[in-house]
Motif scaffolding. Structure first.
Motif, PDB file in Angstrom:
ATOM      1  N   HIS A  49       0.830  -1.201   0.000  1.00  0.00           N
ATOM      2  CA  HIS A  49       0.000   0.000   0.000  1.00  0.00           C
ATOM      3  C   HIS A  49       0.869   1.256   0.000  1.00  0.00           C
ATOM      4  N   THR A 106       2.533   1.602  -3.579  1.00  0.00           N
ATOM      5  CA  THR A 106       1.643   2.004  -4.662  1.00  0.00           C
ATOM      6  C   THR A 106       1.056   3.386  -4.410  1.00  0.00           C
ATOM      7  N   ARG A 107       0.854   3.705  -3.144  1.00  0.00           N
ATOM      8  CA  ARG A 107       0.323   5.017  -2.818  1.00  0.00           C
ATOM      9  C   ARG A 107       1.309   6.102  -3.212  1.00  0.00           C
ATOM     10  N   TYR A 122       1.264   6.381  -6.902  1.00  0.00           N
ATOM     11  CA  TYR A 122       0.056   7.049  -7.385  1.00  0.00           C
ATOM     12  C   TYR A 122       0.136   8.546  -7.160  1.00  0.00           C
TER      13      TYR A 122
END
Lengths: 108, 372
Positions: free
Chosen positions: A83, A86-87, A90
């Protein structure tokens, strides 16, 4: 070969298989998001089977309990790490790979 | 700025609530506006009888405000977020700020003992969040009577301590023996330290026997289910990865989880990450951004295959009847084959998502107006 040895071999083999799948996925999948799928799922199960093999091999209550704790921590931290990665990806605006986009590129 | 007036007081059950309200009335009179008492409803209260307690504490504050102010002084009391799941301190603050903006308030007066349920103000400074948003805020100068633990705090400290002691004993006891005096002695010390430090961090609400036992019971059902799902996910994943043509079709979606507190959102997000073809990319309160590897994974997600077990774990059997995210209108494709427009880059998607969040906040604000 005793039953215990057979079980240990089976679990180690499964662990190796899923860890291998994780490695293959890491290389074959196209972007950071889909690669994270490889890092969280296959890896977690691979580690789970390895711990299971250890617990069966030693067979004592202590090993089983500590193996269970290890498993719990891996199952908590692995998705959290994915998480976080990828956060970060992003929020830096890294594109999500889609088949549609890919086909456009191929036709160009 | 000059035409702004009135102050906002976040309301929570605390021993210094009355004094804070009295002080806020004085401040409000100086700014030439009224006093706005706002109570945000914690997510885990939604749909339960405990909403009554939120109304009661608001009434308590309102009564005090009327006593402390002259006749005709504008006093308003508002309950925010009764229809939505508010998750985490930041989202509570967003509700307060949205309200303050809407009513052009001059400032915020915070009760020094204010806390959102058991979530400790020491974890995240509410004051700094208010200050960052450009509001003048003030901690009411009331006597807190020194620090004394409340009964809830003592209970949380002892539960956290006992859990820490048990964990220590299991790890140490399996090596040195459970009755080893060193293990027992150092375990007690560890438990005391852990309980004392973590009393406001380890729990979101003060635990009580009934709900905790049933959550543990449901957890015993949940864990094998999760393990089975994870195994299934891996077999599917192995198939996809080892397939010569690599049959993936990724997409990114927004899903609003119908689970309230930080703990249940975390469990939901993590179980999404561990189960078939889905990965939680980002979470703002209960708005989750989820990457799916293929269409069937997305379908499961929208139908609530992941959400239902987590709701079951935290809220019990009756919550199983809630429709899935797609049916509730809480799911929205952002990037990928189902997205309304092909979004060029991920930053555009971020703005779309933020707009969505703003709309829902506005909706809650309207609810608040009806109460006035």
């Amino acid at each position: 070969m005793t039953l215990v040895t057979a079980l240990v071999v089976l679990f180690v083999a499964l662990g190796v298989f899923f860890t291998f799948v994780a490695a293959v996925g890491m290389i074959r999948l196209p972007d950071v998001y889909s690669r994270s799928h490889a890092a969280t799922k296959a890896d977690t199960l691979g580690a789970g089977f390895a711990i299971l093999a250890v617990a069966v091999y030693f067979g004592t209550l202590g090993e089983v309990i500590r193996g269970a704790f290890l498993l719990v921590f891996i199952y908590y931290t692995n998705p959290t790490a994915a998480h976080a990665i990828t956060r970060a990806a992003y929020s830096r605006g890294i594109d999500v790979w889609t088949t549609e986009e890919n086909r456009q590129e191929e036709s160009r | 700025m000059s035409d702004r007036g009135g102050v906002l007081v976040p309301v929570a059950p605390s021993p210094t609530l009355e004094e804070t309200v009295s002080h806020a009335v004085d401040v409000a009179r100086e700014t030439g506006g009224g006093i706005h008492l706002v109570r945000t409803v914690p997510g885990h209260h939604v749909g339960r009888e405990t909403l009554e307690s939120d109304e009661q504490v608001l009434e308590r504050a309102e009564q005090r405000a009327r006593e402390a102010s002259p006749d005709g002084f504008p006093v308003s009391a508002t309950l925010l977020g009764a229809q939505r799941y508010i998750a985490g301190p930041t989202e509570h603050v967003e509700y307060f700020l949205g309200y303050a903006d809407k009513h052009d308030l001059a400032g915020i007066v915070v009760d020094p003992e204010y806390s959102i349920d058991a979530t400790a103000p020491t974890l995240q400074s509410l004051e700094s969040l208010f200050a960052d948003a450009g509001f003048t805020y003030e901690i009411a100068p009331v006597s807190t009577g020194g620090w004394r633990p409340t009964s809830g705090e003592l209970l949380r400290a002892s539960v956290a301590g006992v859990i820490a002691f048990g964990f220590y004993l299991v790890l140490g006891g399996t090596v040195y023996g459970f009755l080893d005096p060193f293990v027992l002695g150092s375990g007690v010390v560890t438990g005391l330290i852990a309980g004392g430090l973590l009393r406001n961090v380890a729990f979101e609400t003060t635990p009580s026997v009934g709900p905790v036992l049933s959550t543990i019971g449901r957890g015993i059902l949940f864990v094998p289910y999760l393990l089975w799902e994870i195994t299934k996910a891996n077999v599917q994943f192995a198939y996809v990865v080892l397939h010569p043509r690599l049959p993936i079709d990724p997409r990114l979606d927004r899903v609003d989880a119908a689970v309230g507190s930080g703990m249940s959102v975390t469990a939901f997000a993590n179980s999404i990450t561990l189960t078939p073809g889905t990965l939680t990319v980002d979470a703002h309160g209960h708005h989750l951004l989820i990457h799916s590897l293929n269409a069937s994974a997305q379908e499961d997600l929208f139908e609530g295959v992941h959400e239902r077990p987590v709701r079951y774990l935290f809220y019990g059997r009756e919550s199983l009847e809630l429709p899935g995210p797609a049916e509730r209108g809480d799911a929205e494709p952002l990037i990928g084959p189902d997205a309304p427009d092909v979004v060029e880059d991920a930053t555009n998607a971020t703005t779309t998502e933020t707009n969505g969040a703003d709309e829902s906040d506005g909706g809650a604000g309207t609810d608040g107006d009806d109460d006035e």
